[in-house]
Design an enzyme around this catalytic site. Structure first.
Site, short mmCIF file in Angstrom:
data_model
loop_
_atom_site.label_atom_id
_atom_site.label_comp_id
_atom_site.label_asym_id
_atom_site.label_seq_id
_atom_site.Cartn_x
_atom_site.Cartn_y
_atom_site.Cartn_z
N CYS A 284 19.17 -10.10 11.36
CA CYS A 284 18.74 -9.57 10.06
C CYS A 284 19.90 -8.84 9.37
CB CYS A 284 17.51 -8.69 10.24
SG CYS A 284 16.68 -8.36 8.68
N GLU B 27 13.31 -11.57 18.37
CA GLU B 27 12.54 -10.69 19.28
C GLU B 27 11.11 -10.52 18.82
OE1 GLU B 27 14.52 -9.77 16.93
OE2 GLU B 27 14.11 -7.76 16.16
N HIS C 166 13.83 -12.62 12.98
CA HIS C 166 13.83 -11.74 14.16
C HIS C 166 13.41 -12.52 15.40
CE1 HIS C 166 14.50 -7.86 12.21
NE2 HIS C 166 14.03 -8.50 11.16
N ASP D 230 -8.41 1.57 1.16
CA ASP D 230 -9.81 1.63 1.57
C ASP D 230 -10.70 1.80 0.33
OD1 ASP D 230 -9.09 1.62 4.32
OD2 ASP D 230 -8.75 3.78 4.26
N ASP E 118 -8.83 -0.95 15.55
CA ASP E 118 -9.09 0.42 15.11
C ASP E 118 -9.21 1.26 16.37
OD1 ASP E 118 -9.22 -0.60 12.57
OD2 ASP E 118 -11.35 -0.26 12.26
O1 1PR Z 1 -5.10 7.67 6.03
O2 1PR Z 1 -2.78 7.01 6.59
O3 1PR Z 1 -4.09 8.38 8.15
O4 1PR Z 1 -4.63 5.98 7.79
C1 1PR Z 1 -5.88 5.86 8.37
C2 1PR Z 1 -6.12 4.39 8.61
O5 1PR Z 1 -7.31 4.24 9.37
C3 1PR Z 1 -6.30 3.61 7.33
O6 1PR Z 1 -5.60 2.39 7.44
C4 1PR Z 1 -7.79 3.31 7.28
O7 1PR Z 1 -8.05 2.03 6.72
C5 1PR Z 1 -8.17 3.31 8.74
N1 1PR Z 1 -9.55 3.77 8.99
C6 1PR Z 1 -10.00 5.04 8.86
N2 1PR Z 1 -11.30 5.08 9.22
C7 1PR Z 1 -11.67 3.85 9.57
C8 1PR Z 1 -13.00 3.45 10.06
O8 1PR Z 1 -13.25 2.29 10.30
N3 1PR Z 1 -13.89 4.42 10.23
N4 1PR Z 1 -10.56 1.71 9.66
C9 1PR Z 1 -10.58 3.02 9.42
C10 1PR Z 1 -10.31 0.85 8.77
C11 1PR Z 1 -10.72 -1.33 8.42
C12 1PR Z 1 -10.00 -2.41 9.05
C13 1PR Z 1 -10.94 -3.28 9.82
C14 1PR Z 1 -11.26 -4.38 8.85
C15 1PR Z 1 -11.71 -5.64 9.50
N5 1PR Z 1 -10.83 -0.26 9.31
O9 1PR Z 1 -8.99 -1.94 9.84
O10 1PR Z 1 -10.27 -3.62 10.93
O11 1PR Z 1 -12.25 -3.93 7.95
O12 1PR Z 1 -12.90 -5.48 10.14
P1 1PR Z 1 -13.90 -6.71 10.34
O13 1PR Z 1 -13.06 -7.92 10.53
O14 1PR Z 1 -14.62 -6.37 11.60
O15 1PR Z 1 -14.78 -6.77 9.14
P2 1PR Z 1 -4.16 7.34 7.11
#
Ligand code: 1PR
Length: 612
Positions: free
Chosen positions: A79, A204, A202, A440, A255
């Site tokens: 890179c 790796e 990349h 979000d 998550d």
């Molecule tokens: O605000 O910079 O500290 O980041 C927090 C991060 O955590 C953000 O990216 C936020 O989207 C994520 N987050 C916070 N709470 C939740 C929760 O679910 N209670 N998850 C959360 C976000 C969404 C996706 C999920 C998709 C696909 N989750 O990550 O994986 O919706 O799901 P599916 O395929 O099952 O429908 P910060």
């Protein structure tokens, strides 16, 4: 002895892990003299050209590096380690490169001659076309340096860059080993001459195909094989084919949070509520629950084990999100760091880490700016960091500095940029490609005859005919702290704002669709896709393989009705996102990554087919 040159930025840990995995030993360059001592030198460069070159010079590495290369001992660059060999780069016009290879590094254009637009940076898996081989008779059908011969199956490699060396048949024919096409641009994806070998991609992070490239170089004893015989006419190579080789990416998302017993688990919610539903008493929760009468945190497995499974099943990227980072999360004792270290030791595709990438304070009062938090994650093996809540605050600040009546952050004057936000500082140090912004959004429905606030008018959509949303209108409001708090900013503003601040990719979730299995929110995704030129990852709602083919199907995008939008670019042509992310269906084994890819292939999409 093999030496690795770490000039102090980017994810060098992944490369170290790959070398160990292949069974080789190495030392880090700690002093300019180490460069002279090395029998083999590998310069992995992640980051931006300017800071990389300045750091090389400041640490006294630039001259020894040039002498090392001139000595004929084997050099491999990755890179920025390849770009540094050229005379300079548009990324930092006043900073000279090492000048070993003729030419300057330029930038990808998001405007194609055909009127189409492509995302910049190029982020994802593309093919490398070998254009020369050795002159020997014995290796007629094999290509040196670990690339499969042209007769063998196509191999894909992971690229993540905004700057590239456009292939010039006159200047580069003796240097270029492979070329790659992105949009209609043909660029040099690896070079080789004498003892010098370097790749723009990349290895790796390129799964088995990439490890083969590394293995081939590491296994060479002493002398390098000179490749001289062109197997393709360079003038023909320079002509772009009808389409490029970039594949659609499938991202597996985990998550992560502590459960009620304090163990770090992969969880998965519905509309961000990750606790088990309890039958009685009936609890109605809107959005994430803080506990109350809800059940236990859902436990879908151990983070590293699950991530390894997805890597082996062919995930093109793996994302870890620390979803309780809105709580105090000092960098010291951050459990996500060791989780990442473990994952990066055996997973050789890009890893993104999100949650808590912000200014923090350690328990002893030591302040840790967002850039320092990101440094720690990159050192632990992350390739990209994902910023959520802080991105919202940064764009709010940008808009407030832009002045009254400016709702579109792209219209904000550059003087409104503070230069101090996490997005800006991390992007400056590591390059835009290392900064993802996770959005979000939640729908805000409008009653009949009701208008959205003026600032959010470009963000209003109507339910499609025949869908469950028919007759409804809404706009998409951004939230922070995992949906717990709503802010007065919409998705278009946020996406355009973070692009202006220097983010390289958007991870677009939907609180309404999260965990629903109903499919991605196409209207949301098209809205954001048409707002920015950086890549967008569609997320939330995937329930079966067809949902992926649907979201990748190019569709004409409606022009945004932005206030003061006078860039005259006209309506964007049909387009779709370059990546889609899913969590629940993979965790619950309702479908495998391979089944998704099979369906994509059946519908004519390009995919990376390697299963490790
Ligand atoms: O605000 O910079 O500290 O980041 C927090 C991060 O955590 C953000 O990216 C936020 O989207 C994520 N987050 C916070 N709470 C939740 C929760 O679910 N209670 N998850 C959360 C976000 C969404 C996706 C999920 C998709 C696909 N989750 O990550 O994986 O919706 O799901 P599916 O395929 O099952 O429908 P910060």
């Amino acid at each position: 002895m093999l030496y690795l040159l770490d000039y102090g930025a980017g994810n060098v840990q992944s490369l170290a892990n790959s070398i160990k995995k292949l069974g080789f030993d190495f030392k880090w360059v700690k002093h300019p003299d180490d460069i002279n001592t090395a029998d083999k030198l590998l310069f992995p460069g992640v980051g931006a050209f300017g800071p990389a070159m300045e750091s090389l010079r400041r640490q006294g590495y630039a001259e020894p590096l040039k002498e090392y290369i001139a000595s004929g001992k084997p050099y491999m660059g990755i890179c920025i380690g390849m770009q540094a060999l050229f005379e300079g780069s548009l990324e930092a016009p006043n900073v000279p490169g090492l000048g070993v290879v003729p030419g300057t590094v330029g930038k990808f254009s998001s405007e194609e001659a055909s009127g189409a637009r492509k995302s910049v940076p190029q982020m994802g898996w593309n093919v490398a076309k070998v254009i020369k081989t050795t002159d020997g008779e014995h290796d007629e059908n094999s290509v040196e340096y670990g690339f499969p011969s042209p007769e063998q199956a196509v191999a894909h490699y992971y690229f993540v860059h905004s700057y590239r060396v456009a292939f010039d048949p006159e200047k580069h024919a003796s240097w270029a080993l492979t070329t790659t096409q992105y949009g209609s641009e043909v660029f040099v994806s690896s070079i080789q001459k004498g003892n010098v070998f370097a790749t723009q991609f990349h290895p790796e992070k390129s799964g088995r195909a990439g490890l083969e490239v590394l293995r081939a170089w590491l296994s060479r004893d002493g002398q390098s094989v000179g490749l001289t015989r062109l197997i393709a006419d360079p003038h023909e190579v320079a002509k772009p084919a009808g389409s490029d080789g970039l594949t659609k990416r499938i991202v597996a998302c985990l998550d992560v949070r502590s459960n009620d017993d304090g163990d770090l688990v992969v969880t998965k919610g519905e509309s961000y509520d990750v606790r088990e539903k309890q039958e009685s008493p009936k609890v109605v929760t809107a959005g994430p629950s803080s506990g109350g009468n809800s059940g236990q945190v859902r436990n879908l497995g151990k983070p590293v084990e699950l991530a390894q499974r997805y890597y082996l099943e062919g995930a093109d990227e793996v994302t870890f999100l620390n979803i309780t980072s809105f709580r105090s999360c000092p960098l010291k004792d951050q459990p996500m760091l060791s989780l990442l270290e473990l994952a990066a030791a055996t997973i050789f595709v890009p890893l993104t880490i999100g949650g808590g990438i912000k200014d923090t304070v350690d328990p002893d009062g030591t302040p840790r700016p967002a850039k320092e938090v990101a440094d720690a994650y990159f050192r632990a093996g992350a390739d990209k960091v994902s910023i959520g809540s802080e991105a919202v605050y940064a764009v709010e600040e940008l808009l407030s500095r832009a002045g009254e009546g400016i709702y579109d952050p792209k219209r904000a004057p550059d003087s409104a940029l503070s230069g101090a936000t996490g997005i800006e500082t991390i992007s400056k140090g590591y390059g835009a490609q290392a900064v993802v912004v996770s959005i979000d959004p939640r729908r805000v429905y409008l009653a009949e005859g009701e208008s959205a606030p003026e600032a959010h008018a470009p963000c209003v959509v109507e339910g499609l005919k025949g869908s469950e949303d028919e007759g409804k209108r809404w706009w998409y409001r951004c939230t922070v702290k995992g949906g717990r708090e709503e802010r007065d900013i919409d998705v278009v503003q946020l996406a355009r704002g973070v692009e202006k601040l220097g983010a390289g990719e958007v991870l677009l979730n939907s609180i309404d669709r999260d965990g629903s299995n109903k499919g991605f929110d196409r209207q949301l995704i098209d809205l954001v896709r048409s707002s920015v030129n950086i890549p967008v990852i569609a997320s939330s709602g995937a329930g079966n393989p067809t949902h992926f083919t649907d979201i990748f199907e190019p569709k004409p995008l409606k022009p945004l009705n932005l206030v003061n939008d006078d860039d005259g670019a006209g309506p964007p042509p049909p387009s779709s996102v370059e990546a889609a992310l899913a969590a629940g269906i993979f965790h619950r084994k309702e479908c495998t990554i391979q089944e998704v890819k099979d369906e994509l292939l059946r519908k004519g999409f390009k995919i990376r087919s390697e299963v490790v």
